[in-house]
Design a protein around this motif. Structure first.
Motif, PDB file in Angstrom:
ATOM      1  N   ASP A  46      49.556  32.215  50.013  1.00 51.26           N
ATOM      2  CA  ASP A  46      49.492  33.381  50.845  1.00 51.26           C
ATOM      3  C   ASP A  46      50.152  34.597  50.117  1.00 51.26           C
ATOM      4  O   ASP A  46      49.997  35.742  50.590  1.00 51.26           O
ATOM      5  CB  ASP A  46      49.850  32.906  52.131  1.00 51.26           C
ATOM      6  CG  ASP A  46      48.996  32.102  53.002  1.00 51.26           C
ATOM      7  OD1 ASP A  46      47.962  32.295  52.781  1.00 51.26           O
ATOM      8  OD2 ASP A  46      49.542  31.207  53.792  1.00 51.26           O
ATOM      9  N   ARG A  47      51.095  34.098  49.226  1.00 49.89           N
ATOM     10  CA  ARG A  47      51.998  35.004  48.883  1.00 49.89           C
ATOM     11  C   ARG A  47      51.680  35.440  47.194  1.00 49.89           C
ATOM     12  O   ARG A  47      52.366  36.252  46.720  1.00 49.89           O
ATOM     13  CB  ARG A  47      53.503  34.767  49.141  1.00 49.89           C
ATOM     14  CG  ARG A  47      53.654  34.650  50.704  1.00 49.89           C
ATOM     15  CD  ARG A  47      55.155  34.343  50.734  1.00 49.89           C
ATOM     16  NE  ARG A  47      55.450  34.148  52.151  1.00 49.89           N
ATOM     17  CZ  ARG A  47      56.759  34.277  52.561  1.00 49.89           C
ATOM     18  NH1 ARG A  47      57.860  34.275  51.808  1.00 49.89           N
ATOM     19  NH2 ARG A  47      57.031  34.168  53.904  1.00 49.89           N
ATOM     20  N   HIS A  86      46.711  42.949  47.388  1.00 56.92           N
ATOM     21  CA  HIS A  86      46.582  42.685  48.881  1.00 56.92           C
ATOM     22  C   HIS A  86      47.781  42.002  49.385  1.00 56.92           C
ATOM     23  O   HIS A  86      47.620  40.992  50.121  1.00 56.92           O
ATOM     24  CB  HIS A  86      45.186  41.946  49.264  1.00 56.92           C
ATOM     25  CG  HIS A  86      44.127  42.829  48.936  1.00 56.92           C
ATOM     26  ND1 HIS A  86      43.651  43.882  49.829  1.00 56.92           N
ATOM     27  CD2 HIS A  86      43.085  42.912  47.856  1.00 56.92           C
ATOM     28  CE1 HIS A  86      42.543  44.544  49.359  1.00 56.92           C
ATOM     29  NE2 HIS A  86      42.155  43.883  47.975  1.00 56.92           N
ATOM     30  N   GLY A  87      48.805  42.349  48.955  1.00 52.62           N
ATOM     31  CA  GLY A  87      50.266  41.625  49.550  1.00 52.62           C
ATOM     32  C   GLY A  87      50.709  40.212  48.636  1.00 52.62           C
ATOM     33  O   GLY A  87      51.679  39.924  48.828  1.00 52.62           O
ATOM     34  N   ARG A  88      49.860  39.998  47.795  1.00 50.73           N
ATOM     35  CA  ARG A  88      50.136  38.984  46.962  1.00 50.73           C
ATOM     36  C   ARG A  88      50.882  39.256  45.677  1.00 50.73           C
ATOM     37  O   ARG A  88      50.430  40.168  44.892  1.00 50.73           O
ATOM     38  CB  ARG A  88      48.821  38.098  46.627  1.00 50.73           C
ATOM     39  CG  ARG A  88      48.237  37.132  47.814  1.00 50.73           C
ATOM     40  CD  ARG A  88      47.201  36.244  47.298  1.00 50.73           C
ATOM     41  NE  ARG A  88      46.558  35.329  48.303  1.00 50.73           N
ATOM     42  CZ  ARG A  88      45.665  35.713  49.037  1.00 50.73           C
ATOM     43  NH1 ARG A  88      45.180  36.856  48.714  1.00 50.73           N
ATOM     44  NH2 ARG A  88      45.313  35.134  50.043  1.00 50.73           N
ATOM     45  N   GLN A 356      41.552  43.497  43.279  1.00 54.30           N
ATOM     46  CA  GLN A 356      41.821  44.370  44.082  1.00 54.30           C
ATOM     47  C   GLN A 356      40.713  44.608  44.905  1.00 54.30           C
ATOM     48  O   GLN A 356      40.565  44.709  46.340  1.00 54.30           O
ATOM     49  CB  GLN A 356      42.471  45.767  43.819  1.00 54.30           C
ATOM     50  CG  GLN A 356      44.108  45.737  43.443  1.00 54.30           C
ATOM     51  CD  GLN A 356      44.915  45.850  44.461  1.00 54.30           C
ATOM     52  OE1 GLN A 356      44.565  45.542  45.670  1.00 54.30           O
ATOM     53  NE2 GLN A 356      46.282  45.967  44.098  1.00 54.30           N
ATOM     54  N   GLY A 359      39.132  41.613  47.510  1.00 55.73           N
ATOM     55  CA  GLY A 359      39.651  41.528  48.885  1.00 55.73           C
ATOM     56  C   GLY A 359      40.588  40.689  49.052  1.00 55.73           C
ATOM     57  O   GLY A 359      41.221  39.964  48.176  1.00 55.73           O
ATOM     58  N   LYS A 360      40.913  40.502  50.438  1.00 55.06           N
ATOM     59  CA  LYS A 360      42.226  39.678  50.626  1.00 55.06           C
ATOM     60  C   LYS A 360      41.955  38.221  50.423  1.00 55.06           C
ATOM     61  O   LYS A 360      42.663  37.316  50.157  1.00 55.06           O
ATOM     62  CB  LYS A 360      42.502  39.773  52.217  1.00 55.06           C
ATOM     63  CG  LYS A 360      43.699  38.886  52.720  1.00 55.06           C
ATOM     64  CD  LYS A 360      44.799  39.410  52.366  1.00 55.06           C
ATOM     65  CE  LYS A 360      46.115  38.739  52.899  1.00 55.06           C
ATOM     66  NZ  LYS A 360      47.427  39.158  52.366  1.00 55.06           N
ATOM     67  N   ASP A 361      40.754  37.670  50.669  1.00 54.92           N
ATOM     68  CA  ASP A 361      40.415  36.209  50.542  1.00 54.92           C
ATOM     69  C   ASP A 361      39.848  36.133  49.035  1.00 54.92           C
ATOM     70  O   ASP A 361      38.709  35.994  48.773  1.00 54.92           O
ATOM     71  CB  ASP A 361      39.119  36.121  51.538  1.00 54.92           C
ATOM     72  CG  ASP A 361      39.026  34.421  51.700  1.00 54.92           C
ATOM     73  OD1 ASP A 361      39.650  33.745  51.024  1.00 54.92           O
ATOM     74  OD2 ASP A 361      37.822  34.063  51.994  1.00 54.92           O
TER      75      ASP A 361
END
Length: 422
Positions: A46-47, A86-88, A356, A359-361
């Motif tokens: 997740d991170r 995406h935040g990771r 990038q 996407g998030k997944d």
């Protein structure tokens, strides 16, 4: 190395291993779809996103590409400073040293995938890439300098400036022939000698550049992959004699070496001592660090070096950003720039840019889907596009000349129309 959340990443990885779908043998088996989502995919929590590299830090000849690792680190540091992907956070493990040894290259690839459980390998920079088939089979996105055939065709392997050694049906980058023609006032009536090491890469280089220079209008008077690949010759006289007599007994207008620095120093020194006055060129010796030794500086004086990226002398915003990122990665110190830094940086940049877009997944399937329609413009290697780059080069480059102990741009950065490779 970049380990801002090392403890959290290690804990997450340990939890992820509980699920069989995350093992290298299951989640990335040939022919099987990705298992699960980004939160439990190999190398992704997740991170964080775990990335490693393979670089020839050492070699039998003393040639080193170690600064490739610094270039990659610089790009990942900036990506993390800007919020990651995406935040990771990108957890860059640093580069394994393959010593330009095929067995070590394969071992490094296996370690990074099977033990370290990386999502991707970027950069991969070596004259050997024996781990390519394994990484393709394991579906590991891999990025490096596309100077080996393994960067041309496989689905999961990407050259940061495209494919430079294509199969028939692909295209050839004409920066080198067109640049040398510009310096010589045209190719008509001019001859060129091309020399490489006796290796698979050397033989392929001879094949491609022989076609490229011929297509540009040159007569190729000499083209051989005859220099031992494992040791630098102590006597270059036989090679010099052949080169200087190859143009119907006359010296060629240009000598092009498709070799690494130690060989280039020996060859160019021998040619100069033999009285050769023509143009000398190679694709590897753009490195201010080489100028620290007087003998090396003298050997490379006057040599035109092929670049497949903007010269460091460029005033573009992208080059200014690169320099700032390298300085930050060096602890705020000014360090001499070299092409290895740029290859690591741009390998990492292409990975970051596609990730990038994915996407998030983040899974390999989503990464690959993003790559299928990826394009951008104005980078340090020109305009990029995938999957075009897995078959063709991006077609851009420049030439710089070592003149009076300093590099000067002899042919500005420009994109040339590629030619079909036959």
């Amino acid at each position: 190395m970049l380990r801002p959340i090392r403890t959290l990443a290690a804990a997450a990885a340990a939890l992820a291993l509980v699920s069989a779908c995350n093992s290298a043998s299951n989640s990335s088996s040939p022919g099987k779809p990705d298992a699960g989502t980004a939160a439990n995919f190999r190398g992704v929590t997740d991170r964080s996103i775990k990335v490693g590299g393979i670089v020839s830090m050492t070699s039998a000849s003393g040639y080193s590409k170690k600064d490739t690792d610094l270039g990659a680190k610089a790009r990942y540091l900036r990506a993390n400073a800007e919020g990651g992907i995406h935040g990771r956070t990108i957890e860059y493990l640093g580069a394994e040293d393959d010593g330009q040894d095929p067995a070590k290259n394969m071992a490094a690839a296996r370690k990074l995938v099977q033990q370290d459980k990386v999502f991707a390998i970027s950069p991969m920079s070596s004259v050997t890439f024996s781990g390519a088939d394994f990484l393709e089979q394991e579906k590991v996105p891999t990025f490096g300098w596309g100077t080996l055939p393994s960067f041309c065709g496989p689905k999961y392997i990407y050259g940061f400036n495209g494919c430079l050694v294509p199969s028939p049906g692909g295209t050839l980058n004409q920066t080198w022939p067109e640049g040398i023609a510009r310096i010589l006032g045209g190719a008509k009536g001019k001859s060129v000698a091309v020399i490489a090491t006796d290796s698979d890469a050397g033989k392929f280089g001879i094949r491609t550049f022989q076609q490229g220079f011929t297509s540009a209008g040159f007569t190729v008077s000499y083209a051989k992959a005859s220099v031992p690949a494992t040791a630098v010759p102590s006597d270059w006289s036989a090679y010099v004699k052949e080169i200087l007599a190859g143009n119907d007994g006359k010296a060629p207008d240009a000598v092009v070496s498709v070799m690494q620095t130690p060989n280039n120093i020996g060859l160019f020194t021998a040619l100069k001592r033999a009285g050769y006055k023509g143009l000398l060129s190679d694709p590897t010796d753009y490195d201010p660090g080489l100028l620290a030794k007087d003998a090396t500086k003298q050997a490379l004086e006057g040599v035109h070096v092929l670049l497949q990226f903007e010269p460091f002398e460029s005033a573009s915003p992208a080059m200014a950003q690169f320099k700032a990122d390298i300085k930050a990665a060096s602890g705020g110190q000014e360090v001499p720039l070299n092409m290895h830094m740029l290859t690591g940086y741009m390998s990492a940049d292409l990975f970051v840019s596609i990730a990038q877009k994915a996407g998030k997944d983040l899974t390999v399937t989503h990464f690959q889907n993003a790559a299928q329609s990826f394009s951008d413009t104005g980078t340090l290697v020109g305009d990029r596009a995938e999957p075009k780059g897995q078959k063709d080069s991006f077609g851009c480059g420049a030439l710089v000349q070592l003149k009076n102990g300093a590099y000067e741009v002899s042919v500005p950065f420009k994109c040339h129309a590629p030619i079909p490779f036959k």
